[in-house]
Design a protein around this motif. Structure first.
Motif, PDB file in Angstrom:
ATOM      1  N   PRO A 213      14.019  -0.789  14.234  1.00 20.66           N
ATOM      2  CA  PRO A 213      14.804  -1.691  13.367  1.00 20.66           C
ATOM      3  C   PRO A 213      13.959  -2.239  12.229  1.00 20.66           C
ATOM      4  O   PRO A 213      12.779  -2.507  12.397  1.00 20.66           O
ATOM      5  CB  PRO A 213      15.242  -2.803  14.328  1.00 20.66           C
ATOM      6  N   VAL A 214      14.578  -2.415  11.086  1.00 20.42           N
ATOM      7  CA  VAL A 214      13.845  -2.823   9.894  1.00 20.42           C
ATOM      8  C   VAL A 214      13.297  -4.234  10.016  1.00 20.42           C
ATOM      9  O   VAL A 214      12.288  -4.580   9.392  1.00 20.42           O
ATOM     10  CB  VAL A 214      14.754  -2.694   8.651  1.00 20.42           C
ATOM     11  N   ASP A 215      13.940  -5.078  10.837  1.00 19.95           N
ATOM     12  CA  ASP A 215      13.517  -6.475  10.915  1.00 19.95           C
ATOM     13  C   ASP A 215      12.398  -6.718  11.921  1.00 19.95           C
ATOM     14  O   ASP A 215      11.942  -7.844  12.078  1.00 19.95           O
ATOM     15  CB  ASP A 215      14.712  -7.379  11.236  1.00 19.95           C
ATOM     16  N   SER A 216      11.921  -5.681  12.616  1.00 20.56           N
ATOM     17  CA  SER A 216      10.815  -5.875  13.552  1.00 20.56           C
ATOM     18  C   SER A 216       9.508  -5.288  13.040  1.00 20.56           C
ATOM     19  O   SER A 216       8.473  -5.376  13.699  1.00 20.56           O
ATOM     20  CB  SER A 216      11.156  -5.243  14.910  1.00 20.56           C
ATOM     21  N   ALA A 217       9.551  -4.678  11.862  1.00 17.72           N
ATOM     22  CA  ALA A 217       8.339  -4.118  11.262  1.00 17.72           C
ATOM     23  C   ALA A 217       7.599  -5.199  10.483  1.00 17.72           C
ATOM     24  O   ALA A 217       8.163  -6.231  10.121  1.00 17.72           O
ATOM     25  CB  ALA A 217       8.698  -2.956  10.341  1.00 17.72           C
ATOM     26  N   ASP A 218       6.312  -4.957  10.235  1.00 15.29           N
ATOM     27  CA  ASP A 218       5.510  -5.837   9.380  1.00 15.29           C
ATOM     28  C   ASP A 218       5.204  -5.085   8.097  1.00 15.29           C
ATOM     29  O   ASP A 218       4.774  -3.927   8.128  1.00 15.29           O
ATOM     30  CB  ASP A 218       4.210  -6.240  10.071  1.00 15.29           C
ATOM     31  N   TYR A 219       5.398  -5.767   6.954  1.00 14.41           N
ATOM     32  CA  TYR A 219       5.264  -5.135   5.646  1.00 14.41           C
ATOM     33  C   TYR A 219       4.096  -5.762   4.882  1.00 14.41           C
ATOM     34  O   TYR A 219       4.042  -6.975   4.702  1.00 14.41           O
ATOM     35  CB  TYR A 219       6.559  -5.293   4.851  1.00 14.41           C
ATOM     36  N   TYR A 220       3.178  -4.923   4.429  1.00 14.94           N
ATOM     37  CA  TYR A 220       2.014  -5.380   3.671  1.00 14.94           C
ATOM     38  C   TYR A 220       2.015  -4.696   2.308  1.00 14.94           C
ATOM     39  O   TYR A 220       2.112  -3.461   2.225  1.00 14.94           O
ATOM     40  CB  TYR A 220       0.723  -5.069   4.433  1.00 14.94           C
ATOM     41  N   ILE A 221       1.895  -5.503   1.248  1.00 13.17           N
ATOM     42  CA  ILE A 221       2.032  -4.994  -0.123  1.00 13.17           C
ATOM     43  C   ILE A 221       0.844  -5.443  -0.967  1.00 13.17           C
ATOM     44  O   ILE A 221       0.536  -6.638  -1.023  1.00 13.17           O
ATOM     45  CB  ILE A 221       3.334  -5.508  -0.769  1.00 13.17           C
ATOM     46  N   CYS A 222       0.186  -4.508  -1.631  1.00 10.94           N
ATOM     47  CA  CYS A 222      -0.938  -4.861  -2.502  1.00 10.94           C
ATOM     48  C   CYS A 222      -1.035  -3.854  -3.645  1.00 10.94           C
ATOM     49  O   CYS A 222      -0.945  -2.643  -3.434  1.00 10.94           O
ATOM     50  CB  CYS A 222      -2.248  -4.873  -1.707  1.00 10.94           C
ATOM     51  N   GLY A 223      -1.198  -4.369  -4.849  1.00 13.79           N
ATOM     52  CA  GLY A 223      -1.317  -3.504  -6.013  1.00 13.79           C
ATOM     53  C   GLY A 223      -1.021  -4.261  -7.281  1.00 13.79           C
ATOM     54  O   GLY A 223      -0.961  -5.494  -7.292  1.00 13.79           O
ATOM     55  N   PRO A 224      -0.812  -3.561  -8.394  1.00 19.05           N
ATOM     56  CA  PRO A 224      -0.489  -4.217  -9.667  1.00 19.05           C
ATOM     57  C   PRO A 224       0.800  -5.030  -9.544  1.00 19.05           C
ATOM     58  O   PRO A 224       1.686  -4.699  -8.756  1.00 19.05           O
ATOM     59  CB  PRO A 224      -0.322  -3.040 -10.633  1.00 19.05           C
TER      60      PRO A 224
END
Length: 356
Positions: A213-224
């Motif tokens: 499920p999309v709501d149990s994942a962890d999302y990490y974002i880094c960049g411009p």
């Protein structure tokens, strides 16, 4: 860096409070414009330099008579029992360019202990997916997270890695090796602007689609910044909870034009308490609280200056302040009056802050 006589005009900054001398033991040329430095931490300060995946070091140098601080993420993982940072050349970037041009084994870097909150959240389930998005040099903290998750858990990982061109992809071979070693756990999707233009929301949505499920994942974002904005909006649109979306910014937020014009009462005075001393500082429109402290001659604590680490936090005890960016403070801390002074503009006639 210190102890190097070169055209960049570097001078020794040893003895600076909070900074230790770390010797470069290995230099790895990752791409034409990016270099990794493996650093030796002296035994007497080894405990202070233990780090979590995703954190960064603040490097302090003096170039041509100017003292400069820059933050560089660890690209190594704690399980590797070494400390490595990766620095990409930046147009107009005095420190990053100087490091790329002059870094050599045996040279000393002066750095403050690791900081940063772009770290792994403890997964509630081994099946929780780590979904990571890296743009350009944003791969630096991301690869530390990936290495750590692969070595310490059974969690699956999906990585979306965007670059302008194939030759600019940092850690391309390392990532290929990790994918080959963990084919059942690590999925990597490369995006190259030279093939199909910049990353679009639809590309991100397509990448997220298999996450269930999309709501149990962890999302990490880094960049411009533009890349991060595109990814963050697409991730939130997919149904991911905001509490599971983590951002690491490499650039300083700019003060929007007219941001100080909303207040009916222009700020006239800023009172700053630091080290039990009280200073009444005049205020110049458009300056942050940290800039105001520096103009008053104070050595206020700071590090990343992007609103990511929390080093510069202070408490507003009178008046109010507006934060331009906050990737470090929790909601309850903000409610208690804490602000990141590097990102805060006064929003009342008088503002009184305390560094505690």
């Amino acid at each position: 860096m210190s102890g190097v006589a070169d055209g960049g005009g570097a001078t020794d900054v040893s003895g600076a409070a909070g900074f230790a001398s770390l010797r470069i033991t290995r230099v790895v040329r990752e791409t034409a414009d990016a270099v990794s430095l493996v650093l030796d931490v002296p035994e007497h300060c080894s405990s202070e330099f233990r780090y979590q995946a995703g954190q960064f070091l603040t490097v302090r140098v003096t170039l041509d008579g100017r003292e400069l601080r820059r933050c560089y993420s660890m690209s190594s993982a704690p399980v590797q029992d070494e400390l490595q940072i990766t620095v990409k050349r930046d147009p107009g970037g005095a420190v990053s360019n100087w490091i790329n041009d002059t870094a050599a084994e045996g040279v000393e870097l002066h750095a403050a202990p690791p900081e940063g909150r772009f770290v792994l959240r403890e997964a509630s389930d081994a099946a929780d997916v780590l979904v990571a998005f890296a743009g350009g040099s944003g791969i630096t903290p991301i690869i530390s997270l990936v290495r750590t998750v692969l070595a310490t858990s059974s969690r699956p990982i999906r990585l979306f890695y965007a670059n302008r061109a194939r030759e600019s992809a940092i850690f391309a071979r390392v990532l290929d090796g990790l994918a080959d070693a963990h084919p059942d756990r690590l999925v990597i999707v490369h995006h190259f602007d030279e093939d199909g233009g910049v990353v679009t929301p639809s590309a991100i949505e397509h990448f997220i689609d298999p996450v269930d499920p999309v709501d149990s994942a962890d999302y990490y974002i880094c960049g411009p910044a533009p890349f991060m904005e595109t990814v963050e909006k697409a991730v939130l649109k997919s149904g991911a909870p905001g509490t599971r979306v983590h951002l690491e910014r490499f650039s300083v937020a700019q003060v929007p034009l007219g941001v100080t014009e909303d207040s009916a009462e222009p700020t006239e005075e800023v009172v700053i308490e630091l080290d039990r001393n009280r200073t009444n500082a005049a205020y110049r429109a458009g300056n942050t609280l940290l800039q105001t402290a520096r103009m008053a001659g104070l050595r206020a604590p700071s590090s990343c200056e992007t609103g990511s680490c929390g080093t510069c936090m202070a408490r507003v005890v009178e008046g109010s302040a507006r934060m331009l960016n906050n990737d470090a403070l929790e909601d309850d801390e903000v409610e208690e009056g804490w602000v990141l002074t590097c990102q805060s503009l006064p929003a009342s006639r008088k503002v009184h802050i305390i560094y505690e």
